[in-house]
Design a protein around this motif. Structure first.
Motif, PDB file in Angstrom:
ATOM      1  N   ASN A  85       9.803 -12.361  -6.870  1.00  9.50           N
ATOM      2  CA  ASN A  85      10.438 -13.518  -6.236  1.00  9.50           C
ATOM      3  C   ASN A  85      10.606 -13.279  -4.738  1.00  9.50           C
ATOM      4  O   ASN A  85      10.205 -12.231  -4.215  1.00  9.50           O
ATOM      5  N   ALA A  86      11.198 -14.239  -4.045  1.00  2.88           N
ATOM      6  CA  ALA A  86      11.284 -14.176  -2.584  1.00  2.88           C
ATOM      7  C   ALA A  86      12.064 -12.960  -2.089  1.00  2.88           C
ATOM      8  O   ALA A  86      11.851 -12.501  -0.964  1.00  2.88           O
ATOM      9  N   LYS A  87      12.954 -12.413  -2.930  1.00  5.76           N
ATOM     10  CA  LYS A  87      13.737 -11.246  -2.512  1.00  5.76           C
ATOM     11  C   LYS A  87      13.074  -9.927  -2.914  1.00  5.76           C
ATOM     12  O   LYS A  87      13.510  -8.861  -2.493  1.00  5.76           O
ATOM     13  N   THR A  88      12.027 -10.019  -3.732  1.00  6.13           N
ATOM     14  CA  THR A  88      11.339  -8.809  -4.193  1.00  6.13           C
ATOM     15  C   THR A  88      10.537  -8.162  -3.077  1.00  6.13           C
ATOM     16  O   THR A  88      10.633  -6.947  -2.840  1.00  6.13           O
ATOM     17  N   PHE A  89       9.742  -8.962  -2.379  1.00  6.53           N
ATOM     18  CA  PHE A  89       8.748  -8.396  -1.470  1.00  6.53           C
ATOM     19  C   PHE A  89       9.338  -7.780  -0.198  1.00  6.53           C
ATOM     20  O   PHE A  89       8.828  -6.758   0.281  1.00  6.53           O
ATOM     21  N   PRO A  90      10.428  -8.323   0.376  1.00  8.79           N
ATOM     22  CA  PRO A  90      11.061  -7.603   1.480  1.00  8.79           C
ATOM     23  C   PRO A  90      11.543  -6.210   1.067  1.00  8.79           C
ATOM     24  O   PRO A  90      11.468  -5.261   1.855  1.00  8.79           O
ATOM     25  N   LEU A  91      12.015  -6.080  -0.178  1.00 14.48           N
ATOM     26  CA  LEU A  91      12.453  -4.764  -0.649  1.00 14.48           C
ATOM     27  C   LEU A  91      11.268  -3.817  -0.827  1.00 14.48           C
ATOM     28  O   LEU A  91      11.366  -2.620  -0.534  1.00 14.48           O
ATOM     29  N   ILE A  92      10.139  -4.331  -1.313  1.00 18.23           N
ATOM     30  CA  ILE A  92       8.938  -3.489  -1.416  1.00 18.23           C
ATOM     31  C   ILE A  92       8.561  -2.961  -0.038  1.00 18.23           C
ATOM     32  O   ILE A  92       8.249  -1.776   0.134  1.00 18.23           O
ATOM     33  N   GLU A  93       8.629  -3.832   0.979  1.00 16.26           N
ATOM     34  CA  GLU A  93       8.285  -3.404   2.336  1.00 16.26           C
ATOM     35  C   GLU A  93       9.296  -2.414   2.889  1.00 16.26           C
ATOM     36  O   GLU A  93       8.953  -1.556   3.707  1.00 16.26           O
ATOM     37  N   GLN A  94      10.557  -2.508   2.452  1.00 16.55           N
ATOM     38  CA  GLN A  94      11.565  -1.543   2.887  1.00 16.55           C
ATOM     39  C   GLN A  94      11.327  -0.170   2.267  1.00 16.55           C
ATOM     40  O   GLN A  94      11.487   0.860   2.927  1.00 16.55           O
ATOM     41  N   PHE A  95      10.935  -0.145   1.004  1.00 14.24           N
ATOM     42  CA  PHE A  95      10.757   1.131   0.312  1.00 14.24           C
ATOM     43  C   PHE A  95       9.397   1.769   0.577  1.00 14.24           C
ATOM     44  O   PHE A  95       9.277   2.991   0.578  1.00 14.24           O
ATOM     45  N   PHE A  96       8.357   0.952   0.771  1.00 16.46           N
ATOM     46  CA  PHE A  96       6.989   1.475   0.828  1.00 16.46           C
ATOM     47  C   PHE A  96       6.264   1.001   2.085  1.00 16.46           C
ATOM     48  O   PHE A  96       6.726   0.089   2.776  1.00 16.46           O
ATOM     49  N   SER A  97       5.109   1.605   2.329  1.00 15.58           N
ATOM     50  CA  SER A  97       4.330   1.280   3.521  1.00 15.58           C
ATOM     51  C   SER A  97       2.954   0.717   3.203  1.00 15.58           C
ATOM     52  O   SER A  97       2.165   0.460   4.107  1.00 15.58           O
ATOM     53  N   PHE A  98       2.622   0.524   1.924  1.00 12.49           N
ATOM     54  CA  PHE A  98       1.285   0.025   1.612  1.00 12.49           C
ATOM     55  C   PHE A  98       1.170  -1.463   1.959  1.00 12.49           C
ATOM     56  O   PHE A  98       2.159  -2.200   2.003  1.00 12.49           O
ATOM     57  N   ASP A  99      -0.044  -1.880   2.212  1.00 14.00           N
ATOM     58  CA  ASP A  99      -0.326  -3.245   2.652  1.00 14.00           C
ATOM     59  C   ASP A  99      -0.347  -4.203   1.457  1.00 14.00           C
ATOM     60  O   ASP A  99      -1.101  -4.015   0.509  1.00 14.00           O
ATOM     61  N   LEU A 100       0.482  -5.230   1.515  1.00 13.22           N
ATOM     62  CA  LEU A 100       0.573  -6.209   0.421  1.00 13.22           C
ATOM     63  C   LEU A 100      -0.260  -7.466   0.680  1.00 13.22           C
ATOM     64  O   LEU A 100      -0.240  -8.389  -0.137  1.00 13.22           O
ATOM     65  N   THR A 101      -0.987  -7.492   1.781  1.00 11.71           N
ATOM     66  CA  THR A 101      -1.746  -8.697   2.139  1.00 11.71           C
ATOM     67  C   THR A 101      -2.676  -9.125   0.996  1.00 11.71           C
ATOM     68  O   THR A 101      -3.497  -8.337   0.508  1.00 11.71           O
ATOM     69  N   GLY A 102      -2.516 -10.363   0.558  1.00  7.67           N
ATOM     70  CA  GLY A 102      -3.360 -10.909  -0.496  1.00  7.67           C
ATOM     71  C   GLY A 102      -3.053 -10.402  -1.884  1.00  7.67           C
ATOM     72  O   GLY A 102      -3.784 -10.722  -2.840  1.00  7.67           O
TER      73      GLY A 102
END
Length: 400
Positions: free
Chosen positions: A104-121
């Motif tokens: 959900n909309a709150k999931t992906f900011p947390l992924i970016e906070q914890f990790f550095s891999f590229d989520l594009t696409g």
């Protein structure tokens, strides 16, 4: 070597157990370990529900690869972004670079906070009530914010009527081969750890749990797959009723919990005498804790369990005994309510404990403080036995 279990015809448990961990969240003792549950759906498209903690990383990856048996992993549903359930997303991306992540909309900011891999696409953002079809199975997404993180959600498989419940309905303790609730004696062997897990991890968020229970009541749920502990495939009302009680802050049992601190044994003696008086008055459900030897998570668990709590403590540096003070702070932080509290205090030259503990209890929501508190100086004397006995009679009448 892989180690997994079939849950249904299309669904597999691919999690693992950590029996080496000492402390959950580096706070809560885990003498019997903990499980990290993850579930893999084999449909026209493959879907993994959450990952696991790094502690079981090798086992987890072997499990996933073995169940997929050469197939690609198409989707990961992230129901909860706490690291014990999401740590291995990066590892999966290395093995399955085409995988897409559903959150959900709150999931992906947390992924970016914890990790550095590229989520594009690689992301699919869903909201409350959205559905996703993997082939035979239709998944519906249910937001469960603050149970117990803001991004938490649950996934309901409409086809097989399975609720993937994230941290809800979970429990401390490693699985011993038996995955399903009807393969074990939950009431005897698991309930205390389930309560300790809920009350300390989720306990503060009772209103939010009530909201999720209301949502769940509208679903035809035949199975609950939590992220810790056994899978519920029978007697679901048992665990749902426990969560309803705990989240309403209603006592599970009529009984008395006596939590005492004692430096030289005199406060302990007063607590022991009260316990005997209660027993002689007919109270059978009495549980005692020496708080200097009991982890506060166990104290909190039993505080949620019993209707009446006796707090016995000496005065320390003109204040509350530190371990008792810590316990009281946890009670307040976790929003414990609807309990009857009695206080026993001690002090040799400035007995302040009774007054100070009572003041802290008065700050808590919906607590009933018995006026018949007892304060002793150094040790209990014959002249105060009737005072203590009067308190025991009042408690016994209410419990019985």
């Amino acid at each position: 070597m892989q180690c997994f279990r079939k849950v249904t015809e299309d669904l597999y448990w691919v999690g693992g157990n950590d029996r080496q961990i000492e402390l959950f969240e580096n706070i809560f003792p885990l003498s019997k370990g903990v499980s990290y549950n993850s579930y893999l759906l084999l449909d026209e498209q493959t879907v993994l529900f959450d990952t696991a903690d790094y502690a079981i990383g090798k086992q987890f990856i072997e499990n996933v690869m073995s169940v997929l048996d050469g197939r690609d992993l198409d989707y990961i549903v992230v129901n909860h972004m706490e690291p014990d359930h999401c740590s291995l997303i990066g590892e999966l991306l290395l093995h399955y670079p085409n995988v897409k992540i559903i959150g959900n909309a709150k999931t992906f900011p947390l992924i970016e906070q914890f990790f550095s891999f590229d989520l594009t696409g690689k992301t699919i953002t869903i909201k409350e009530g959205d559905t996703f079809c993997s082939g035979k199975h239709t998944l519906r997404f249910i937001m469960s914010p603050m149970v117990h993180w803001p991004e938490a959600m649950m996934t309901y498989d409409e086809t097989e009527k399975i609720l993937f419940s994230a941290d809800a309905f979970g429990t401390f303790r490693a699985l011993n081969g038996n995955l399903f609730n009807d393969e074990l004696n939950f009431d005897r062997d698991w309930l205390d750890e389930a309560r300790r897990y809920y009350t300390n991890i989720v306990g503060k968020y009772g209103p939010q749990v009530q909201n999720v229970l209301k949502k769940a009541s509208s679903l035809d749920i035949q199975m609950i797959c939590p992220l810790h502990g056994p899978v519920w495939r029978s007697n679901l009302d048992y665990i749902l009723e426990k969560y309803d009680l705990w989240s309403k802050y209603e006592p599970e049992e009529k009984g008395v919990m006596i939590a005492y601190a004692s430096m030289y044994g005199n406060t302990e003696n007063m607590a022991e005498i009260l316990a005997v008086m209660l027993a002689e008055a007919g109270v059978k459900n009495i549980h005692m804790h020496n708080i200097s030897k009991t982890h506060v998570s166990e104290l909190i668990s039993d505080s949620f369990k019993y209707s009446h709590i006796v707090l016995a403590s000496p005065t320390y540096n003109n204040g509350i005994y530190p371990l008792m003070d810590n316990y009281l702070e946890d009670m307040k932080a976790l929003s414990l309510q609807n309990r009857t509290i009695a206080v026993l205090g001690n002090g040799s030259w400035a007995p302040q404990a009774t007054k100070l503990i009572s003041a802290k209890v008065a700050e808590m929501k919906n607590m009933r403080l018995l006026e018949a508190s007892v304060t002793i100086k150094s040790s209990l004397k014959e002249a105060q036995l009737e005072e203590l006995n009067s308190l025991s009679r009042q408690i016994a009448e209410e419990v019985l």
